[in-house]
Design an enzyme around this catalytic site. Structure first.
Site, PDB file in Angstrom:
ATOM      1  N   GLU A 151      11.927  -4.414  10.995  1.00  0.00           N
ATOM      2  CA  GLU A 151      11.349  -3.328  10.209  1.00  0.00           C
ATOM      3  C   GLU A 151      10.104  -2.779  10.927  1.00  0.00           C
ATOM      4  OE1 GLU A 151       9.230  -4.196   6.543  1.00  0.00           O
ATOM      5  OE2 GLU A 151      10.328  -2.569   5.561  1.00  0.00           O
ATOM      6  N   TRP A 173       0.787  -1.231   0.000  1.00  0.00           N
ATOM      7  CA  TRP A 173       0.000   0.000   0.000  1.00  0.00           C
ATOM      8  C   TRP A 173       0.819   1.281   0.000  1.00  0.00           C
ATOM      9  CZ3 TRP A 173       2.065   1.560   4.505  1.00  0.00           C
ATOM     10  CH2 TRP A 173       2.285   0.614   5.504  1.00  0.00           C
ATOM     11  N   GLY A 206       5.626  -7.595   2.416  1.00  0.00           N
ATOM     12  CA  GLY A 206       6.357  -8.004   3.610  1.00  0.00           C
ATOM     13  C   GLY A 206       6.958  -9.403   3.473  1.00  0.00           C
ATOM     14  N   GLU A 261      10.451  -8.064  -3.815  1.00  0.00           N
ATOM     15  CA  GLU A 261      10.954  -6.775  -3.309  1.00  0.00           C
ATOM     16  C   GLU A 261      10.355  -6.613  -1.923  1.00  0.00           C
ATOM     17  OE1 GLU A 261      13.087  -4.837  -4.652  1.00  0.00           O
ATOM     18  OE2 GLU A 261      13.120  -5.529  -6.735  1.00  0.00           O
ATOM     19  N   CYS A 284      10.134   1.075   1.739  1.00  0.00           N
ATOM     20  CA  CYS A 284      10.964  -0.139   1.891  1.00  0.00           C
ATOM     21  C   CYS A 284      12.411   0.241   2.148  1.00  0.00           C
ATOM     22  CB  CYS A 284      10.844  -0.996   0.654  1.00  0.00           C
ATOM     23  SG  CYS A 284      11.196  -0.114  -0.853  1.00  0.00           S
TER      24      CYS A 284
END
Ligand code: NAD
Length: 494
Positions: free
Chosen positions: A386, A154, A232, A253, A287
């Protein structure tokens, strides 16, 4: 459900209702309120979309089209995007809460991705091989793979889609895209440009819905031959397992815990701005977020003062407003995730220097203050996992050797920033830091010409650049026997 705009799915050039007949709400993160309805797809819709994409790939105008013509269509799509960039930016901001001025900047640049791959479309050639056998002429060609399944998160819905769409189409594939359930609207608005550009029906198909009911059947569908996933690491593990049904080629990715390293000879003003851009741009939902700042001990106090001073003046608020610097997080669950990490950071002994809560003056929407934690080392979970929010972990270091070790002590390997004047040191560190993208005296720069991607928990494969187009092709080798001699012995390989 209120009187909201209602989006259907786009399959084989038609707007179709979901076979479930169900829709779900998409929420504006700036207000916390729903603003549109999105079709809830399921495996029946997945099958329909993949069959349409497969049919178009094998048997249609698209299958017969020259690479040059495909390039023309992509160029036209880029031109149309340039015309509609501001309008699409509005939809992105409404749906995911990123700043309107950032989205306008991004959308106005994104036509370049279509132009780049439009130019490459008729340059995807094979080779003539200098083969080591007499009377044999051997060449290779690069062919499209088939139906591509593209799944996106998103945080940058259109940008992350175009990174897949442009090279996949330039190479002659067809595609089924599943955007995030939180941010489907901008892509559904973009579809009209695909039609206007003149792509035949079935080349681009859009399914909406959730990971388990759309993403999972899509990535395990027997006719999907290539999967391009951004998201994720946990979802990626499901995707890779699903790809085993079919041995589809996969690119991933994923996330990061990227280091932003400041050496003692750096321009401290620029380095401080780079650190702020790296972690508070897009409210940290990037990211490549530079979520760990490693500061040399000799300049630590000086640069911290610059960072804290600027961070304390960051304007958090309505993303549609021109002077806002940080908008909300995209979802309530993401906001709660950030809160969870911040309380964990405190429990683990991190020193909260700034932020650490929702702003009191913004009661609606999913806002969080820009937050800074100081850590004596790199061991706490908040500085290893993360967070995907506006939370910076700051860690001091003494030597080049030590900081390389600290920077690399993560399971991720996506991006890194180095702030330094000594050019030899810049290159030494860039070489040794484990990251797919290294920025020296800059951060978060992107271009269609430059590949992005990572290693470890950050995934594999590359998007952007020439190599991305090769990831949407497979090589065929053709052997031609040019001898007129009779084949003597069928049991000896020539
Ligand atoms: P997510 O993994 O929850 O969702 C991503 C997409 O995968 C969504 O469309 C979702 O519906 C789908 N999905 C979920 N489960 C699935 C399954 N079992 N099978 C197939 N599809 C499934 O990620 P998110 O929360 O939307 O996005 C945040 C993550 O994305 C962060 O980790 C971030 O770092 C990463 N990201 C990476 C890049 C990059 O280029 N490296 C860019 C942006 C975001």
């Amino acid at each position: 459900m209120g009187n909201f705009k209602k989006y259907n799915m786009y399959i084989n050039g038609q707007w179709v209702e979901p076979s479930s007949g169900e829709y779900f709400e998409s929420v504006n993160p700036a207000t916390g309120k729903p603003w549109c309805l999105i079709a809830r797809g399921n495996e029946v819709d997945v099958d329909r979309a993949v069959l349409a994409a497969h049919h178009t790939f094998t048997n249609s105008d698209w299958a017969d089209m020259s690479y040059t013509e495909r390039g023309h269509l992509l160029r036209k799509l880029g031109d149309l995007l340039a015309v509609h960039a501001d309008e699409l930016a509005q939809y992105e901001t409404l749906d995911n809460g990123k700043l309107i001025r950032e989205m306008r900047g991004q959308l106005n640049y994104l036509p370049e991705f279509f132009y780049y791959y439009a130019g490459l479309a008729d340059k995807i050639h094979g080779e003539t091989l200098p083969i080591d056998k007499k009377d044999m002429f051997v060449f290779s060609s690069r062919e499209p793979i088939g139906v591509v399944a593209a799944i996106t998160p998103w945080n940058s819905p259109l940008y992350l889609t175009f990174l897949k769409l442009a090279p996949a189409l330039a190479a002659g594939n067809t595609i089924v895209i599943k955007p995030s359930e939180y941010t489907s609207a901008s892509l559904l608005e973009f579809v009209k440009l695909i039609e206007e550009a003149g792509f035949p029906p079935g080349v681009v198909n859009i399914l909406t819905g959730f990971g388990d009911s759309v993403g999972s059947p899509l990535t395990s569908h027997p006719l999907v031959k290539r999967i391009a996933f951004t998201g994720g690491s946990e979802s990626a593990k499901h995707v890779v397992r699903n790809s085993a049904n079919n041995f589809s080629k996969v690119s991933l990715e994923l996330g990061g815990k990227s280091p932003n390293i400041v050496f003692e000879d750096a321009n401290l003003e620029n380095a401080a701005m780079g650190i702020i851009a790296g972690i508070y741009g897009a409210s940290g939902q990037s990211c490549v977020a530079g979520s760990r700042a490693f500061l040399h001990e000799s300049i630590y106090d000086k640069i911290m003062k610059i960072i804290v001073d600027r961070v304390s003046r960051i304007k958090v608020g309505d993303p549609m407003s021109q002077d806002t610097e940080m908008g909300p997080l995209a979802t309530l669950s993401q906001l709660e995730n950030v809160e969870k990490y911040v309380s964990l950071g405190k429990q683990e002994g991190g020193r909260l220097i700034h932020g650490g809560k929702r702003p009191e003056y913004l009661t609606d929407g999913f806002y969080y203050e820009p937050t800074i934690f100081e850590h004596p080392d790199n061991e706490s979970r908040i500085s290893r996992e993360e967070v995907f929010g506006p939370v910076l972990s700051v860690i001091p270091f003494k030597t080049e050797e030590e900081v390389i070790k600290l920077a690399n002590s993560t399971d991720y390997g996506l991006a890194a920033g180095i702030w330094v004047s000594d050019i030899a040191k810049a290159h030494r560190v860039a070489k040794r830091v484990r990251a797919g993208i290294v920025w020296i005296n800059t951060y978060r720069s992107v271009s269609p010409i430059a590949p992005i991607g990572g290693s470890g928990l950050s995934g594999y494969g590359r998007e952007g650049g020439i190599e991305a187009i090769y990831e949407y092709t497979q090589t065929k080798t053709v052997w031609v026997n040019t001898s007129s001699e009779k084949i003597q012995d069928p049991f000896i390989m020539r």
